[in-house]
Design a protein around this motif. Structure first.
Motif, PDB file in Angstrom:
ATOM      1  N   GLY A  99      10.250  36.782  65.467  1.00 39.95           N
ATOM      2  CA  GLY A  99      10.910  36.493  65.884  1.00 39.95           C
ATOM      3  C   GLY A  99      10.697  37.172  67.462  1.00 39.95           C
ATOM      4  O   GLY A  99      11.444  37.748  68.542  1.00 39.95           O
ATOM      5  N   ASN A 100       9.608  38.104  67.279  1.00 37.83           N
ATOM      6  CA  ASN A 100       8.938  38.915  68.575  1.00 37.83           C
ATOM      7  C   ASN A 100       8.655  37.633  69.804  1.00 37.83           C
ATOM      8  O   ASN A 100       8.153  36.495  68.997  1.00 37.83           O
ATOM      9  N   ALA A 101       8.845  38.324  70.842  1.00 35.19           N
ATOM     10  CA  ALA A 101       8.206  37.084  72.123  1.00 35.19           C
ATOM     11  C   ALA A 101       6.844  38.187  72.524  1.00 35.19           C
ATOM     12  O   ALA A 101       6.703  39.282  72.986  1.00 35.19           O
ATOM     13  N   LEU A 102       6.191  37.459  72.770  1.00 32.25           N
ATOM     14  CA  LEU A 102       4.522  37.945  73.473  1.00 32.25           C
ATOM     15  C   LEU A 102       4.338  36.377  74.198  1.00 32.25           C
ATOM     16  O   LEU A 102       4.589  35.352  73.984  1.00 32.25           O
ATOM     17  N   PRO A 103       3.408  36.825  75.299  1.00 33.04           N
ATOM     18  CA  PRO A 103       3.087  35.988  75.722  1.00 33.04           C
ATOM     19  C   PRO A 103       2.096  34.905  74.830  1.00 33.04           C
ATOM     20  O   PRO A 103       1.551  35.620  73.986  1.00 33.04           O
ATOM     21  N   LEU A 104       1.724  33.665  76.193  1.00 32.44           N
ATOM     22  CA  LEU A 104       1.112  32.711  74.961  1.00 32.44           C
ATOM     23  C   LEU A 104      -0.592  33.517  74.799  1.00 32.44           C
ATOM     24  O   LEU A 104      -1.223  33.045  73.929  1.00 32.44           O
ATOM     25  N   GLY A 105      -1.117  34.027  75.560  1.00 35.21           N
ATOM     26  CA  GLY A 105      -2.658  34.059  76.037  1.00 35.21           C
ATOM     27  C   GLY A 105      -2.666  35.680  74.849  1.00 35.21           C
ATOM     28  O   GLY A 105      -3.658  35.022  74.459  1.00 35.21           O
ATOM     29  N   ALA A 106      -1.699  36.125  74.203  1.00 38.46           N
ATOM     30  CA  ALA A 106      -2.023  36.683  73.062  1.00 38.46           C
ATOM     31  C   ALA A 106      -1.426  36.150  72.121  1.00 38.46           C
ATOM     32  O   ALA A 106      -2.105  37.354  70.903  1.00 38.46           O
ATOM     33  N   MET A 107      -1.180  35.034  71.772  1.00 36.90           N
ATOM     34  CA  MET A 107      -1.137  34.818  70.441  1.00 36.90           C
ATOM     35  C   MET A 107      -2.742  33.986  70.199  1.00 36.90           C
ATOM     36  O   MET A 107      -3.365  33.447  70.609  1.00 36.90           O
ATOM     37  N   GLN A 141     -10.080  31.057  78.902  1.00 42.65           N
ATOM     38  CA  GLN A 141      -9.514  32.178  79.710  1.00 42.65           C
ATOM     39  C   GLN A 141     -10.123  31.648  81.260  1.00 42.65           C
ATOM     40  O   GLN A 141      -9.111  32.901  81.953  1.00 42.65           O
ATOM     41  N   ASP A 142     -10.654  31.036  81.500  1.00 42.20           N
ATOM     42  CA  ASP A 142     -11.357  31.100  83.202  1.00 42.20           C
ATOM     43  C   ASP A 142     -10.082  30.671  83.960  1.00 42.20           C
ATOM     44  O   ASP A 142     -10.009  30.947  84.787  1.00 42.20           O
ATOM     45  N   THR A 143      -9.170  29.315  83.560  1.00 42.74           N
ATOM     46  CA  THR A 143      -8.245  29.077  84.092  1.00 42.74           C
ATOM     47  C   THR A 143      -6.663  29.964  83.853  1.00 42.74           C
ATOM     48  O   THR A 143      -5.982  29.785  84.555  1.00 42.74           O
ATOM     49  N   ARG A 144      -6.991  29.813  82.544  1.00 46.29           N
ATOM     50  CA  ARG A 144      -5.428  31.610  82.451  1.00 46.29           C
ATOM     51  C   ARG A 144      -4.840  30.470  82.416  1.00 46.29           C
ATOM     52  O   ARG A 144      -3.589  30.398  82.056  1.00 46.29           O
ATOM     53  N   LYS A 145      -4.457  29.405  81.033  1.00 45.10           N
ATOM     54  CA  LYS A 145      -4.014  28.216  80.497  1.00 45.10           C
ATOM     55  C   LYS A 145      -4.070  28.041  79.495  1.00 45.10           C
ATOM     56  O   LYS A 145      -5.477  28.759  78.730  1.00 45.10           O
ATOM     57  N   THR A 146      -3.108  27.832  78.570  1.00 41.36           N
ATOM     58  CA  THR A 146      -2.897  28.340  77.150  1.00 41.36           C
ATOM     59  C   THR A 146      -2.465  26.459  76.729  1.00 41.36           C
ATOM     60  O   THR A 146      -1.316  26.087  77.104  1.00 41.36           O
TER      61      THR A 146
END
Length: 258
Positions: A99-107, A141-146
């Motif tokens: 149920g929580n909402a987070l940025p994809l980078g934090a998962m 991590q370099d391009t900040r893409k998930t």
């Protein structure tokens, strides 16, 4: 020259407009703010409601306004396991729980998510239908893409700052139960839009559809049409890259991909 065919009339609207009178409003994540970008904000689920014409239930979540003395009511897509009175946390530093909402980078990789943003701040566009989910595959991590696996099975690279809700959309298994009778299909589409029952083109007269007419119900010409076909002729398999069943190597490749 025949009649204006059904697909042309749908563009005009009139009887083909969507039935939105009793709908509960757009289901979106919170508008992104300082609290979400740098920490987290707590909300409480006040109610879980049905939205006519939508398979998934909605959750009414109440947050305290960060700048004024008032409450902000948001409508989220309900995830499986949500309940009234539950606290939900939104933001970069929120915990990884349903149920929580987070940025994809934090998962972490392998997280099951839904209501995923396509662009940062668009408040959720992907995997919102009942029972649907996307999976976080990898981070760059370099391009900040998930990289995310979508419900269709396709893989897509999204910005790591795009947010998503943790969990599977509630209301799954809806299509497992057969319709059984026409009355159920009637009520299902009555709240969506005028798209049922759908008369086949081959069952029409030549004046009403390019596939109509003939002594047997057959198309009588290739069912594929090009992208630039005029409106009254643009029916069937539009700009098809390929037709027919998936056979041989392609079918095997699709199974292994799943």
């Amino acid at each position: 020259m025949g009649k204006v065919i059904r697909s042309q009339r749908k563009g005009k609207g009139s009887v083909f407009k969507s039935h939105t009178k009793r709908r509960k409003g757009a289901a979106k994540l919170r508008a992104i703010d300082y609290a979400e970008r740098h920490g987290y904000i707590k909300g409480v689920i006040r109610d879980i409601i049905h939205d006519p014409g939508r398979g998934a239930p909605l959750a009414r979540v109440v947050f305290r306004d960060a700048y004024h003395y008032k409450l902000r009511k948001e409508t989220f897509i309900a995830t499986e396991g949500m309940y009234t009175g539950q606290f939900v946390y939104c933001g970069k530093k929120a915990t990884l729980s349903v149920g929580n909402a987070l940025p994809l980078g934090a998962m972490p990789e392998g997280t099951i998510v839904c209501s995923v943003e396509q662009k940062p701040g668009d408040r959720g566009k992907i995997a919102k239908a009942s029972g649907n989910y996307a999976t976080v595959i990898s981070h760059n991590q370099d391009t900040r893409k998930t990289r995310v696996k979508l419900p269709s099975g396709a893989k897509k690279s999204l910005s790591s700052t795009c947010r998503a809700q943790v969990g599977v959309v509630a209301g799954g298994g809806r299509i497992d139960k057969p319709m059984l009778k026409a009355g159920r299909a009637y009520h299902k589409y009555k709240v969506k839009r005028n798209c049922w029952p759908k008369v086949r083109g081959v069952a029409m007269n030549p004046v009403e559809h390019p596939h109509g007419g003939g002594n047997h119900q057959h198309i009588g010409k290739p069912s594929t049409v090009k992208r630039g076909t005029p409106a009254g002729r643009k029916v069937g398999l539009i700009a098809a890259r390929r037709t027919g069943r998936l056979r041989g190597g392609k079918a095997a490749a699709k199974k292994s991909d799943e």
